[in-house]
Design an enzyme around this catalytic site. Structure first.
Site, PDB file in Angstrom:
ATOM      1  N   TRP A 258       2.300   9.490  10.303  1.00 15.89           N
ATOM      2  CA  TRP A 258       1.411   9.963   9.249  1.00 15.89           C
ATOM      3  C   TRP A 258       2.000  11.172   8.530  1.00 15.89           C
ATOM      4  CZ3 TRP A 258      -4.398   9.462  11.068  1.00 15.89           C
ATOM      5  CH2 TRP A 258      -4.656   8.118  11.360  1.00 15.89           C
ATOM      6  N   SER A 259       1.178  11.811   7.727  1.00 12.74           N
ATOM      7  CA  SER A 259       1.716  12.780   6.768  1.00 12.74           C
ATOM      8  C   SER A 259       2.320  14.027   7.398  1.00 12.74           C
ATOM      9  CB  SER A 259       0.622  13.177   5.783  1.00 12.74           C
ATOM     10  OG  SER A 259       0.407  12.094   4.922  1.00 12.74           O
TER      11      SER A 259
ATOM     12  N   GLN B 252       3.582   7.757   2.326  1.00 14.41           N
ATOM     13  CA  GLN B 252       2.897   6.919   3.308  1.00 14.41           C
ATOM     14  C   GLN B 252       2.869   5.497   2.758  1.00 14.41           C
ATOM     15  OE1 GLN B 252       0.597   8.444   6.345  1.00 14.41           O
ATOM     16  NE2 GLN B 252       2.691   9.159   6.158  1.00 14.41           N
TER      17      GLN B 252
ATOM     18  N   TRP C 121       0.832  -1.213   0.000  1.00  8.92           N
ATOM     19  CA  TRP C 121       0.000   0.000   0.000  1.00  8.92           C
ATOM     20  C   TRP C 121       0.861   1.255   0.000  1.00  8.92           C
ATOM     21  CZ3 TRP C 121      -5.121   1.600   0.146  1.00  8.92           C
ATOM     22  CH2 TRP C 121      -5.330   2.923   0.554  1.00  8.92           C
ATOM     23  N   MET C 122       0.457   2.248  -0.820  1.00  7.78           N
ATOM     24  CA  MET C 122       1.073   3.582  -0.762  1.00  7.78           C
ATOM     25  C   MET C 122      -0.055   4.605  -0.775  1.00  7.78           C
ATOM     26  SD  MET C 122       3.624   5.474  -3.469  1.00  7.78           S
ATOM     27  CE  MET C 122       2.626   5.187  -4.911  1.00  7.78           C
ATOM     28  N   ASN C 123       0.069   5.659   0.065  1.00  7.78           N
ATOM     29  CA  ASN C 123      -0.848   6.797  -0.105  1.00  7.78           C
ATOM     30  C   ASN C 123      -0.074   8.094  -0.185  1.00  7.78           C
ATOM     31  OD1 ASN C 123      -1.057   5.845   2.823  1.00  7.78           O
ATOM     32  ND2 ASN C 123      -2.209   7.720   3.066  1.00  7.78           N
ATOM     33  N   ASP C 124      -0.361   9.067   0.632  1.00  8.01           N
ATOM     34  CA  ASP C 124       0.099  10.441   0.413  1.00  8.01           C
ATOM     35  C   ASP C 124       1.593  10.581   0.109  1.00  8.01           C
ATOM     36  OD1 ASP C 124      -2.298  10.268   1.774  1.00  8.01           O
ATOM     37  OD2 ASP C 124      -1.702  11.554   3.416  1.00  8.01           O
TER      38      ASP C 124
ATOM     39  N   ASP D 162      -1.073  16.504   9.728  1.00 15.03           N
ATOM     40  CA  ASP D 162      -0.514  16.867   8.428  1.00 15.03           C
ATOM     41  C   ASP D 162       0.079  18.281   8.376  1.00 15.03           C
ATOM     42  OD1 ASP D 162      -1.694  14.411   7.924  1.00 15.03           O
ATOM     43  OD2 ASP D 162      -3.416  15.236   6.857  1.00 15.03           O
TER      44      ASP D 162
HETATM   45  N1  DQQ Z   1      -3.377  10.102   5.135  1.00 19.21           N
HETATM   46  C1  DQQ Z   1      -4.385  11.128   5.245  1.00 19.21           C
HETATM   47  C2  DQQ Z   1      -3.740  12.104   6.170  1.00 19.21           C
HETATM   48  C3  DQQ Z   1      -3.042  11.237   7.146  1.00 19.21           C
HETATM   49  C4  DQQ Z   1      -2.505  10.156   6.288  1.00 19.21           C
HETATM   50  C5  DQQ Z   1      -4.754  11.691   3.918  1.00 19.21           C
HETATM   51  C6  DQQ Z   1      -2.495   8.806   6.959  1.00 19.21           C
HETATM   52  O1  DQQ Z   1      -4.663  12.970   6.789  1.00 19.21           O
HETATM   53  O2  DQQ Z   1      -1.995  11.923   7.831  1.00 19.21           O
HETATM   54  O3  DQQ Z   1      -4.843  10.717   2.923  1.00 19.21           O
HETATM   55  O4  DQQ Z   1      -1.966   7.825   6.116  1.00 19.21           O
END
Ligand code: DQQ
Length: 572
Positions: A116-117, A73, A54-57, A183
């Site tokens: 987190w971000s 992330q 998994w990848m996000n921000d 964030d």
């Molecule tokens: N992803 C959210 C952020 C949070 C992070 C936005 C957690 O608010 O810090 O996609 O993975």
């Protein structure tokens, strides 16, 4: 600043003693549980994605000693969100990337339940510092600081965390809800020598950009008022705040002064859209003052009208430009992306600047992406007759860059009337998809198409006549993108501020197996989609240009390139 450096010295000692080493060991154990063979079918060729999981921000993108850094992330344990660390890669050109070990991972009380971000700030002397959200033992969101262990390492492999963490915490006194406080942005330095940063928050339904100030980057004080807030917008994730000018030359985040406009972007948790407003930073009061009409619910301005979230810009001091990164998530069901063994890609980094109208931003893929262009096919000026669908041959259509311009000025007699109640372009595009005939339009591209046209994603324009102007609608219609019924195929749309009577209508699409990233009107509207064809895969994929409107349109220019694979630790 003196206390900051004293702290840094102490930190060397503490960290070398044990802290990081233990954390690294447990991180390695977690990594060994990753699934063995992720599916390659929908993997991309030149968009950034890790080999699996998994990848996000995108987090804290920056440039240091000539190297670009991308943190993101990442779940080292699997393809679903969880166990979040800051994964890290570096690049010389923002296209080809080398992976490193995670830069920030749970190792302190202030982030034991997740990292987190957050963002990177260049402190005085071009020293990077990261502010990020940690999830503490009580699952509260707090803000932490990390700095490089070795500033002479351009790869910035090791990061050490402040022993003063957490630096910003939710308390009953400051009325911050501990599950809506995250964030931190890149900080900016005010004329009074104090740093400012904003952190995303909500109180009841009011979305807020909480403002903090600090002299030494360690002790932060919450300002009485937020930088900005809007009732009814819910949680503001991943805020971003930066200066812009109406030229692609970017401005350092701390720039203020006459003629400088500021952008406030927030990622709206409620809608999963990145919305922005343009305005002025009244620095004597430390508030953002949006341009007239730009504020309420961000008046609909979005970076991208498709899939693009939790984005972040940085100032590229090497090339004097501001670059935007954004996360494109899957349109597959959770069950299917888990079976696939990976989830999420990053959009191609985009140059971002203020349009000359001052009313919106413009984005364009960074020029480095053009180094991947391989085999070019070009078409001379030609008429695209009503009802025609013409194949663009000679390229690998599953990984391509295509740039086409249309001229319709002489073809506007049959144009359909615009109904002023049509205020939602996405809804309009879903009602008037690629197979609904109009006066002028739909015309555009059918990408990731199968030979029999059973599958295709249509990216196109449609023109309407309002009372005293033409309205251009840009759509990305995914409804026919796959014979598989399961993926989300929502159609996306945007109004495009181009006058078709006097200007060409340009469309550039970056096509990459399961991504279609489109830029209309030279970057005035962007629409990104994820699609999962079952037939239009690999060498079977086709590219067409089409015109299903009643009027003929002229193609004034069209170039298409096969794109080489970028080296991003991926299939070759
Ligand atoms: N992803 C959210 C952020 C949070 C992070 C936005 C957690 O608010 O810090 O996609 O993975």
């Amino acid at each position: 600043m003196a206390s900051f450096y004293l702290w840094l010295m102490c930190l060397y000692w503490i960290v070398l003693g044990h802290g990081i080493l233990e954390a690294e060991a447990s991180h390695r154990n977690l990594a060994s549980l990753q699934p063995a063979s992720p599916s390659q079918t929908y993997r991309t060729s030149y968009h950034f994605q890790p080999p699996k999981n998994w990848m996000n921000d995108p987090n804290g993108p920056t440039v240091y000693k000539g190297l670009y850094h991308l943190f993101y992330q990442y779940n080292p344990l699997g393809p679903d969100w969880g166990n979040i660390v800051w994964a890290h890669s570096t690049s010389k050109d923002l296209i080809n990337w080398n992976p490193h070990k995670a830069a920030i991972f749970p190792s302190q009380k202030g982030d034991v339940n997740g990292c987190w971000s957050g963002s990177t700030t260049m402190l005085r002397g071009e020293n990077p510092a990261i502010l990020y959200t940690g999830i503490d033992p009580k699952n509260q969101q707090v803000q932490n600081l990390a700095v490089p262990r070795n500033l002479s390492d351009p790869y910035l492999i090791e990061w050490v965390k402040s022993p003063y963490n957490p630096l910003m915490t939710p308390t009953p006194e400051n009325k911050i809800n501990s599950s809506s406080f995250r964030d931190p942005t890149t900080a900016w330095l005010g004329p009074d020598g104090r740093w400012r940063v904003i952190v995303g928050n909500k109180l009841n339904r009011r979305g807020k950009a909480l403002l903090y100030r600090s002299k030494d980057f360690v002790r932060w004080t919450k300002a009485q008022h937020p930088l900005y807030s809007i009732q009814g917008t819910g949680m503001w994730e991943c805020p971003d705040f930066y200066p812009v000018s109406s030229s692609p030359i970017g401005l350092d985040t701390s720039t203020i002064g006459e003629g400088v406009k500021h952008v406030l972007k927030v990622s709206l948790d409620d809608t999963k859209h990145d919305q922005y407003a343009i305005g002025t930073y009244a620095h004597s009061k430390d508030v953002f003052v949006p341009n007239a009409g730009a504020a309420e619910k961000f008046s609909g301005l979005r970076y991208d009208y498709g899939k693009f979230y939790a984005s972040k810009t940085f100032y590229d001091s090497l090339k004097k430009r501001r670059i935007l990164w954004g996360w494109i998530n899957e349109s597959l069901s959770r069950e299917d992306y888990i079976a696939q063994g990976w989830s999420g890609v990053q959009a191609i980094p985009r140059l971002i600047w203020l349009d000359k109208s001052g009313k919106q931003l413009v984005q364009w893929p960074i020029s480095e992406i053009e180094t991947l262009r391989q085999k070019k096919v070009g078409y001379p000026r030609t008429q695209l007759k009503s009802g025609s669908t013409v194949e663009v041959q000679g390229i690998k259509a599953a990984q391509a860059d295509v740039d086409v311009s249309f001229q319709v000025a002489s073809q506007l007699e049959q144009v359909d009337a615009f109904d002023p109640s049509w205020t939602d372009p996405q809804l309009l595009c879903s009602q008037k998809g690629a197979s609904v005939r109009g006066g002028t339009g739909p015309f555009g591209l059918k990408v990731l198409a199968s030979k029999d046209l059973q599958e295709y994603t249509a990216v196109f324009f449609r023109i309407f006549k309002a009372q005293n102007k033409y309205v251009v609608l840009m759509c990305s219609d995914q409804s026919r993108s796959s014979l598989n019924e399961k993926p989300d195929k929502t159609t996306y749309g945007a109004f495009l501020d181009v006058d078709p009577l006097h200007e060409e209508l340009s469309l550039r699409s970056l096509i990459d197996h399961s991504i279609v990233e489109s830029f209309g009107g030279k970057g005035k509207a962007c629409i990104t989609s994820r699609v999962y064809p079952t037939k239009a895969l690999g060498n079977e994929a086709r590219l067409y240009v089409f015109n299903y409107g009643k009027a003929n349109v002229a193609i004034s220019s069209m170039n298409a390139w096969t794109m080489k694979n970028a080296s991003i630790n991926r299939k070759n």
